[in-house]
Design a protein around this motif. Structure first.
Motif: not given
Length: 306
Positions: A28, A31, A33, A35, A210-211
């Motif tokens: 993630l 990308k 993102i 977390t 996204i996942l």
């Protein structure tokens, strides 16, 4: 998503589970993102005295994370996919899977049993599948229960609870453990073994999209077949059921499936190669063949015995 808060990644608190959560976090973060990892102690980790099959429920390692998802305490939950029931609570769904690495089971001996024949080993395992498949090969083996994470089981092994125990090779590799282990081809792996699965709330569509972007498509195809096979046999995580699907060089699916009685004496299995068709429920079709070939009666006997 970049302007939103971090994705909260729920995970069990074991070293292996945390490793898996970090793998998802890395993908993630690649990308862009943000977390946050949120460890949660599961019911399966709290009770280490009873074997899992005696607790009478499926999803013992996942239900606390399911509750956290539904209570909006986390955004996603990372699991060893083999621990995830084929039927999930309303609102929770399996969104994505990472590429499978090692699906095999392996044997690890204690230091005093290095030279014993396989048939003479006392085996520590709480897995009905491993027990049943071992007894199929070596009837009369002395078996004992063992629970805990990889490190705990290794300690118990050296305390001579048994001569040897059985691990998922994925766990050994992910923990970078320097162990002597033996491959055992007769121990057909659990459905989805060696795969990291990510569950989410069905309403969080932006996160779920996204996942899906980090999913391994070939692993998704194979584990869907394996899980549909398991679901149709109604095995949950307590019956002695093995399943493994892989895509070969000709882009065909090879599938191996097996169900055994608890004592290993009666087994029904399949080994098929076929062209993948996304519109067909291949795992369900394969399971129905086994059910019609004596599997229904065998499952009834297993359920009455547990």
């Amino acid at each position: 998503m970049n302007s939103m808060k971090s994705i909260r990644i729920g995970t069990r608190n074991s070293p292996l589970a945390l490793w898996q959560a970090r793998q998802v976090a890395k993908k993630l973060q690649n990308k862009n993102i943000k977390t946050d990892i949120v460890p949660i102690i599961s019911s399966g980790d709290k009770n280490l005295t009873q074997p899992l099959y005696s607790l009478g429920i499926t999803g013992i390692f996942t239900k606390d994370l399911d509750i956290a998802l539904l209570n909006d305490e986390i955004d996603i939950a990372v699991h060893s996919l083999k621990d995830v029931p084929t039927e999930l609570p309303y609102g929770v769904k399996l969104i994505s899977v990472l590429a499978r690495d090692f699906h095999h089971d392996v044997l690890v001996r204690n230091s005093k049993a290095k030279n014993k024949d396989l048939k003479d080993l006392k085996i520590a395992t709480s897995s009905l599948r491993r027990r049943s498949f071992w007894l199929r090969e070596f009837p009369g083996t002395e078996l004992t229960d063992i629970r805990g994470n990889v490190q705990t089981r290794l300690r118990k092994l050296e305390e001579e609870i048994a001569d040897a125990t059985l691990f998922s090779l994925a766990g050994i590799k992910r923990m970078n453990l320097d162990l002597d282990y033996e491959f055992l081809p007769f121990l057909l792996s659990a459905p989805s073994q060696g795969v990291v699965g990510i569950a989410g709330h069905e309403d969080k569509t932006e996160i779920n999209d996204i996942l899906k972007s980090i999913e391994d498509s070939k692993t998704a195809i194979c584990t869907t077949i394996e899980r549909d096979f398991l679901r149709t046999l109604e095995g949950g995580c307590t019956a002695p059921i093995g399943a493994f699907a892989e895509i070969n060089v000709r882009n065909e699916i090879r599938f191996l499936g097996r169900i055994c009685s608890l004592d290993g004496k009666d087994c029904i299995e399949t080994d098929e190669i076929f062209q993948y068709n996304s519109s067909e429920k291949a795992g369900e079709i394969l399971a129905q063949k086994l059910l019609k070939n004596g599997g229904k009666e065998l499952m009834s006997i297993i359920k009455r015995s547990l």
